[in-house]
Design a protein around this motif. Structure first.
Motif, short mmCIF file in Angstrom:
data_model
loop_
_atom_site.label_atom_id
_atom_site.label_comp_id
_atom_site.label_asym_id
_atom_site.label_seq_id
_atom_site.Cartn_x
_atom_site.Cartn_y
_atom_site.Cartn_z
N GLY A 156 46.07 44.45 45.52
CA GLY A 156 46.86 43.34 45.01
C GLY A 156 46.10 42.04 45.07
O GLY A 156 44.88 42.01 45.29
N VAL A 157 46.83 40.96 44.88
CA VAL A 157 46.26 39.62 44.89
C VAL A 157 46.69 38.91 46.17
O VAL A 157 47.88 38.86 46.49
CB VAL A 157 46.71 38.81 43.66
CG1 VAL A 157 46.12 37.41 43.68
CG2 VAL A 157 46.31 39.53 42.37
N TYR A 158 45.71 38.38 46.89
CA TYR A 158 45.99 37.75 48.19
C TYR A 158 45.38 36.35 48.24
O TYR A 158 44.31 36.10 47.69
CB TYR A 158 45.38 38.59 49.32
CG TYR A 158 46.00 39.95 49.48
CD1 TYR A 158 47.13 40.13 50.28
CD2 TYR A 158 45.48 41.08 48.83
CE1 TYR A 158 47.72 41.38 50.44
CE2 TYR A 158 46.05 42.33 48.98
CZ TYR A 158 47.18 42.48 49.78
OH TYR A 158 47.74 43.72 49.93
N ARG A 159 46.09 35.48 48.96
CA ARG A 159 45.58 34.12 49.17
C ARG A 159 44.51 34.14 50.27
O ARG A 159 44.66 34.83 51.28
CB ARG A 159 46.70 33.18 49.57
CG ARG A 159 46.26 31.71 49.66
CD ARG A 159 47.39 30.82 50.13
NE ARG A 159 48.43 30.67 49.14
CZ ARG A 159 48.40 29.79 48.13
NH1 ARG A 159 47.34 29.00 47.98
NH2 ARG A 159 49.39 29.71 47.28
N THR A 160 43.44 33.41 50.04
CA THR A 160 42.42 33.21 51.07
C THR A 160 42.54 31.77 51.59
O THR A 160 43.43 31.03 51.19
CB THR A 160 41.01 33.44 50.51
OG1 THR A 160 40.72 32.40 49.55
CG2 THR A 160 40.90 34.80 49.83
N ARG A 161 41.61 31.38 52.44
CA ARG A 161 41.67 30.03 52.98
C ARG A 161 41.53 28.98 51.88
O ARG A 161 42.11 27.89 51.97
CB ARG A 161 40.57 29.84 54.03
CG ARG A 161 40.58 28.46 54.70
CD ARG A 161 39.44 28.36 55.69
NE ARG A 161 39.60 29.31 56.80
CZ ARG A 161 38.65 29.57 57.70
NH1 ARG A 161 37.46 28.99 57.59
NH2 ARG A 161 38.87 30.43 58.68
N ASP A 162 40.78 29.31 50.80
CA ASP A 162 40.52 28.30 49.77
C ASP A 162 40.77 28.78 48.35
O ASP A 162 40.29 28.18 47.39
CB ASP A 162 39.08 27.80 49.89
CG ASP A 162 38.05 28.93 49.74
OD1 ASP A 162 38.47 30.09 49.52
OD2 ASP A 162 36.84 28.65 49.83
N GLY A 163 41.48 29.86 48.18
CA GLY A 163 41.73 30.35 46.83
C GLY A 163 42.50 31.66 46.83
O GLY A 163 43.35 31.89 47.70
N TRP A 164 42.18 32.51 45.87
CA TRP A 164 42.85 33.80 45.72
C TRP A 164 41.80 34.88 45.52
O TRP A 164 40.74 34.65 44.96
CB TRP A 164 43.80 33.79 44.53
CG TRP A 164 44.95 32.84 44.68
CD1 TRP A 164 44.98 31.53 44.32
CD2 TRP A 164 46.22 33.14 45.22
NE1 TRP A 164 46.20 30.98 44.61
CE2 TRP A 164 47.00 31.94 45.17
CE3 TRP A 164 46.81 34.29 45.75
CZ2 TRP A 164 48.31 31.88 45.61
CZ3 TRP A 164 48.13 34.24 46.19
CH2 TRP A 164 48.86 33.04 46.12
N ILE A 165 42.15 36.09 45.96
CA ILE A 165 41.24 37.22 45.83
C ILE A 165 42.02 38.45 45.39
O ILE A 165 43.17 38.65 45.79
CB ILE A 165 40.51 37.48 47.18
CG1 ILE A 165 39.35 38.46 46.99
CG2 ILE A 165 41.47 37.97 48.25
CD1 ILE A 165 38.44 38.53 48.20
N ALA A 166 41.44 39.23 44.48
CA ALA A 166 42.06 40.48 44.02
C ALA A 166 41.33 41.65 44.65
O ALA A 166 40.11 41.76 44.53
CB ALA A 166 41.98 40.57 42.49
N VAL A 167 42.08 42.51 45.33
CA VAL A 167 41.51 43.66 46.03
C VAL A 167 42.07 44.93 45.42
O VAL A 167 43.27 45.01 45.12
CB VAL A 167 41.87 43.62 47.54
CG1 VAL A 167 41.30 44.82 48.27
CG2 VAL A 167 41.36 42.33 48.17
N THR A 168 41.22 45.91 45.20
CA THR A 168 41.70 47.17 44.64
C THR A 168 41.21 48.35 45.46
O THR A 168 40.22 48.25 46.21
CB THR A 168 41.24 47.33 43.18
OG1 THR A 168 41.91 48.46 42.60
CG2 THR A 168 39.74 47.56 43.08
N LEU A 169 41.91 49.46 45.33
CA LEU A 169 41.55 50.72 45.98
C LEU A 169 41.60 51.82 44.94
O LEU A 169 42.62 52.00 44.28
CB LEU A 169 42.53 51.06 47.12
CG LEU A 169 42.77 49.99 48.19
CD1 LEU A 169 43.89 50.44 49.12
CD2 LEU A 169 41.51 49.75 48.99
N SER A 170 40.52 52.56 44.79
CA SER A 170 40.52 53.67 43.82
C SER A 170 40.31 55.02 44.49
O SER A 170 40.44 56.05 43.83
CB SER A 170 39.42 53.44 42.77
OG SER A 170 38.16 53.29 43.37
N LYS A 171 39.99 55.03 45.78
CA LYS A 171 39.88 56.29 46.51
C LYS A 171 40.26 56.05 47.96
O LYS A 171 40.22 54.93 48.46
CB LYS A 171 38.48 56.87 46.40
CG LYS A 171 37.34 55.92 46.65
CD LYS A 171 36.02 56.57 46.28
CE LYS A 171 34.86 55.59 46.44
NZ LYS A 171 33.57 56.18 46.02
#
Length: 393
Positions: free
Chosen positions: A237-252
């Motif tokens: 999903g999409v998560y807030r970081t200290r200074d922005g946003w990051i998209a993390v995915t899992l495929s396995k």
């Protein structure tokens, strides 16, 4: 056009193919523009005041962003199709074309005198594409449909809810764009079929069916599991970081353990309830909360390097402006600067699979309303008197 540009055009797969594009909006016109970028000669047939998409959104003198996306590389013929003699002129143009594209409501082109049967009577080999909201047949054929309407109708909005569960529209013309891509592949296949001796045909591409095809995996899930299918890859999903946003995915599966270790939550990898995608889907809210807290501890770029070192796939969430400036985008010239006399200099993404046109290449420019009307009518043998009558204000 100089010789080098001519040689480049001749090497394109649709060089020599002629297209009469009577569609308006984005879906049909963008399909026509894709044909033009692959070398076809595309004539845009539009009303005297222009395709209605030329007036949607911010206007940059003679163009809008939608128009710039949808009409690059075309010639414009601007006439009132209802004017006496206009339909005959269009049919005479269609006699010389391989492809005819239209996006009127079903039945309208027949009344105007430029329907499939009317064009086929003059050009039996024509590949005729009709783009509509719900198709040429059935109870929805006459129903008005737009990108937003089909995003809602298709279930797409239900896949994009906010924190309160309210369905949301995607902030761009996703349905029109994907419909253009399906229409393009259908036309390309039909043109290949003609090379193998197959006849011309009438192709029916609707926004509704195109969106269903695009959502196939989710609709298959819905067919098998109902309206609440198991989430695919929690805690992606999409998560807030200290200074922005990051998209993390899992495929396995192994990437879940890697994410746990990278974020200092190895304990979450040891829980039996979290040892598979299906089990984690039952605890989505809890897991997403745990990783949301962990990812707030560092900045985006720090996380990207750290996650990559652990084998986790992630990306910063760019704005449009930061995407243009991203080193990966600049390294491959993904959106080179282009210029138009009316709009000035702007960035235009390259069409995948085809070389970017240079100034002087007919694929490079954008037509103003009616910029080729006189020459096109003259090319089919219209007299000056006929041209004056058809183009009169």
């Amino acid at each position: 056009m100089n010789d080098s540009d001519g040689s480049a055009a001749a090497s394109l797969p649709f060089h020599g193919v002629r297209v009469l594009d009577a569609s308006q909006g984005l879906a049909g016109p963008y399909c026509g523009s894709l044909l033009a970028q692959q070398g076809a000669e595309v004539i845009k047939l539009e009303p005297p005041l222009g395709d209605w998409s030329r007036g949607i959104g911010q206007r940059y003198n003679n163009h809008t962003a939608i128009d710039l996306m949808a009409n690059r590389g075309k010639k414009s013929l601007a006439i009132d199709i209802k004017r006496d003699g206009a339909a005959e002129a269009v049919l005479r143009l269609a006699e010389r074309c391989d492809v005819f594209i239209e996006s009127f409501r079903p039945g309208v082109v027949d009344k105007l005198g430029i329907g499939y049967e009317q064009v086929r009577a003059r050009n039996p080999d024509v590949v005729y594409l009709s783009v509509s909201g719900f198709g040429q047949q059935g109870p929805g054929a006459q129903q008005a449909a737009t990108d937003t309407v089909i995003q809602g109708f298709s279930g797409m909005m239900s896949l994009n809810t906010d924190a309160q569960g309210r369905p949301r529209r995607l902030g761009f013309l996703a349905v029109d764009t994907l419909t253009a891509l399906y229409a393009f592949q259908a036309l390309a296949s039909a043109l290949y079929g003609r090379l193998r001796g197959q006849p011309g045909r009438h192709i029916d591409v609707s926004l509704m069916q195109s969106t269903a095809a695009f959502l196939s995996a989710k609709l298959i899930e819905g067919s098998l599991e109902g309206d609440d299918p198991v989430a695919l890859n929690v805690p992606a999903g999409v998560y807030r970081t200290r200074d922005g946003w990051i998209a993390v995915t899992l495929s396995k599966e192994s990437q879940y353990g890697a994410l746990c270790r990278a974020t200092g939550r190895a304990d979450l990898a040891e829980e039996p309830d979290f040892d598979s995608f299906v089990k984690r889907a039952r605890h989505a809210a809890h897991l997403e909360t745990q990783f949301a807290m962990a990812l707030l501890e560092r900045g985006t770029q720090d996380w990207l390097a750290h996650l990559a070192a652990h084998g986790v796939v992630a990306s910063e969430v760019n704005t449009l402006g930061t995407w243009f400036r991203h080193p990966l985008v600049e390294a491959v010239d993904a959106a080179p600067e282009v210029s138009d006399p009316s709009c000035g200099v702007f960035r235009m993404p390259r069409t995948p699979g085809v070389s970017a046109p240079r100034p002087g290449d007919p694929r490079y420019a954008w037509p103003d309303v009616g910029d080729s009307s006189h020459a096109l009518l003259q090319s089919i043998g219209c007299s000056q008197a006929e041209i004056d009558r058809l183009l009169a204000p």
